[in-house]
Design a protein around this motif. Structure first.
Motif, PDB file in Angstrom:
ATOM      1  N   SER A 215       0.872  -1.184   0.067  1.00 33.26           N
ATOM      2  CA  SER A 215       0.031   0.000  -0.010  1.00 33.26           C
ATOM      3  C   SER A 215       0.705   1.381  -0.072  1.00 33.26           C
ATOM      4  O   SER A 215       0.671   2.036  -0.688  1.00 33.26           O
ATOM      5  N   GLU A 216       2.027   1.056   0.809  1.00 30.28           N
ATOM      6  CA  GLU A 216       2.879   2.275   0.795  1.00 30.28           C
ATOM      7  C   GLU A 216       3.564   2.341  -0.633  1.00 30.28           C
ATOM      8  O   GLU A 216       3.857   3.900  -1.099  1.00 30.28           O
ATOM      9  N   ASP A 217       4.094   1.485  -0.941  1.00 30.02           N
ATOM     10  CA  ASP A 217       4.704   1.610  -2.332  1.00 30.02           C
ATOM     11  C   ASP A 217       3.649   2.078  -3.596  1.00 30.02           C
ATOM     12  O   ASP A 217       4.087   2.919  -4.334  1.00 30.02           O
ATOM     13  N   LEU A 218       2.359   1.715  -3.569  1.00 26.35           N
ATOM     14  CA  LEU A 218       1.290   2.161  -4.403  1.00 26.35           C
ATOM     15  C   LEU A 218       1.120   3.386  -4.030  1.00 26.35           C
ATOM     16  O   LEU A 218       1.164   4.269  -5.208  1.00 26.35           O
ATOM     17  N   PHE A 219       1.304   4.168  -3.084  1.00 32.67           N
ATOM     18  CA  PHE A 219       0.896   5.492  -2.649  1.00 32.67           C
ATOM     19  C   PHE A 219       2.104   6.175  -3.320  1.00 32.67           C
ATOM     20  O   PHE A 219       2.023   7.289  -4.069  1.00 32.67           O
TER      21      PHE A 219
ATOM     22  N   ASN B  24       3.881   9.261 -10.145  1.00 28.95           N
ATOM     23  CA  ASN B  24       3.120   9.701 -11.261  1.00 28.95           C
ATOM     24  C   ASN B  24       2.412  10.842 -11.650  1.00 28.95           C
ATOM     25  O   ASN B  24       2.403  11.623 -12.681  1.00 28.95           O
ATOM     26  N   ALA B  25       1.617  11.382 -10.695  1.00 30.37           N
ATOM     27  CA  ALA B  25       1.249  12.594 -10.451  1.00 30.37           C
ATOM     28  C   ALA B  25       2.220  13.821 -10.596  1.00 30.37           C
ATOM     29  O   ALA B  25       1.889  15.026 -11.315  1.00 30.37           O
ATOM     30  N   THR B  26       3.216  13.683 -10.123  1.00 28.02           N
ATOM     31  CA  THR B  26       4.321  14.576 -10.456  1.00 28.02           C
ATOM     32  C   THR B  26       5.208  14.592 -11.481  1.00 28.02           C
ATOM     33  O   THR B  26       6.094  15.333 -11.521  1.00 28.02           O
TER      34      THR B  26
ATOM     35  N   GLN C  80       7.386  12.129 -12.396  1.00 32.87           N
ATOM     36  CA  GLN C  80       8.755  11.684 -12.050  1.00 32.87           C
ATOM     37  C   GLN C  80       8.687  10.226 -12.131  1.00 32.87           C
ATOM     38  O   GLN C  80       9.680   9.489 -12.164  1.00 32.87           O
ATOM     39  N   LEU C  81       7.405   9.293 -12.529  1.00 33.32           N
ATOM     40  CA  LEU C  81       7.505   7.813 -12.933  1.00 33.32           C
ATOM     41  C   LEU C  81       8.175   7.781 -13.967  1.00 33.32           C
ATOM     42  O   LEU C  81       7.396   7.825 -15.198  1.00 33.32           O
ATOM     43  N   SER C  82       9.097   6.848 -14.120  1.00 32.22           N
ATOM     44  CA  SER C  82       9.459   6.309 -15.649  1.00 32.22           C
ATOM     45  C   SER C  82       8.919   5.125 -16.052  1.00 32.22           C
ATOM     46  O   SER C  82       8.737   4.923 -17.258  1.00 32.22           O
ATOM     47  N   ASN C  83       8.439   4.427 -15.045  1.00 34.65           N
ATOM     48  CA  ASN C  83       7.827   3.024 -15.645  1.00 34.65           C
ATOM     49  C   ASN C  83       6.408   3.105 -14.945  1.00 34.65           C
ATOM     50  O   ASN C  83       6.097   2.483 -13.846  1.00 34.65           O
ATOM     51  N   VAL C  84       5.494   3.283 -15.928  1.00 31.25           N
ATOM     52  CA  VAL C  84       4.211   3.320 -15.628  1.00 31.25           C
ATOM     53  C   VAL C  84       3.414   1.764 -15.164  1.00 31.25           C
ATOM     54  O   VAL C  84       2.662   1.850 -14.511  1.00 31.25           O
ATOM     55  N   ARG C  85       3.941   1.068 -15.939  1.00 35.21           N
ATOM     56  CA  ARG C  85       3.615  -0.511 -15.698  1.00 35.21           C
ATOM     57  C   ARG C  85       3.807  -1.018 -14.369  1.00 35.21           C
ATOM     58  O   ARG C  85       3.024  -1.663 -13.982  1.00 35.21           O
ATOM     59  N   ARG C  86       4.693  -0.432 -13.597  1.00 35.02           N
ATOM     60  CA  ARG C  86       4.771  -0.720 -12.112  1.00 35.02           C
ATOM     61  C   ARG C  86       3.585  -0.321 -11.342  1.00 35.02           C
ATOM     62  O   ARG C  86       3.318  -1.306 -10.549  1.00 35.02           O
ATOM     63  N   LEU C  87       2.976   0.679 -11.791  1.00 33.93           N
ATOM     64  CA  LEU C  87       1.738   0.837 -11.101  1.00 33.93           C
ATOM     65  C   LEU C  87       0.836  -0.418 -11.276  1.00 33.93           C
ATOM     66  O   LEU C  87       0.069  -0.875 -10.140  1.00 33.93           O
TER      67      LEU C  87
ATOM     68  N   ASP D 218       1.439  -3.280 -11.967  1.00 32.55           N
ATOM     69  CA  ASP D 218       1.956  -4.580 -11.152  1.00 32.55           C
ATOM     70  C   ASP D 218       1.625  -4.605  -9.566  1.00 32.55           C
ATOM     71  O   ASP D 218       1.327  -5.501  -8.812  1.00 32.55           O
ATOM     72  N   VAL D 219       1.873  -3.468  -9.039  1.00 33.29           N
ATOM     73  CA  VAL D 219       1.648  -3.120  -7.633  1.00 33.29           C
ATOM     74  C   VAL D 219       0.241  -3.155  -7.340  1.00 33.29           C
ATOM     75  O   VAL D 219      -0.118  -3.695  -6.201  1.00 33.29           O
ATOM     76  N   ARG D 220      -0.424  -2.602  -8.036  1.00 36.38           N
ATOM     77  CA  ARG D 220      -1.987  -2.734  -7.736  1.00 36.38           C
ATOM     78  C   ARG D 220      -2.452  -4.159  -7.731  1.00 36.38           C
ATOM     79  O   ARG D 220      -3.261  -4.594  -6.844  1.00 36.38           O
ATOM     80  N   LYS D 221      -1.969  -4.734  -8.568  1.00 40.00           N
ATOM     81  CA  LYS D 221      -2.331  -6.443  -8.839  1.00 40.00           C
ATOM     82  C   LYS D 221      -1.995  -7.117  -7.538  1.00 40.00           C
ATOM     83  O   LYS D 221      -2.650  -8.095  -7.143  1.00 40.00           O
TER      84      LYS D 221
END
Length: 76
Positions: free
Chosen positions: A23-27, A33-35, A37-44, A46-49
């Protein structure tokens, strides 16, 4: 990413700790992503799953415990 086989081997306490970590990682990923700075959007995804897998395992254990309690009450 946690696989189902790995999750079934964890205790309830360990699962809850893992859920907190995910949960902390997802936050943090959502914030990055909102700012922009996220280079790998796919990770979102993966972490959600991964979070969904942990929640599913916890729910399955909760249902199994409730069914065991119910069968004890019927038998007793």
């Amino acid at each position: 990413m946690a696989k189902k086989k790995k999750l079934t081997e964890l205790s309830d306490v360990d699962l809850l700790k893992h859920l907190d970590e995910v949960s902390e990682d997802l936050f943090n990923l959502r914030f990055q992503n909102a700012t922009g700075q996220l280079s790998n959007v796919r990770r979102l995804g993966d972490v959600r799953k991964d979070k969904a897998r942990v929640l599913t395992e916890l729910r399955m254990r909760e249902i199994a415990a409730a069914e065991a309690l119910e069968s004890e009450e019927v038998a007793g």
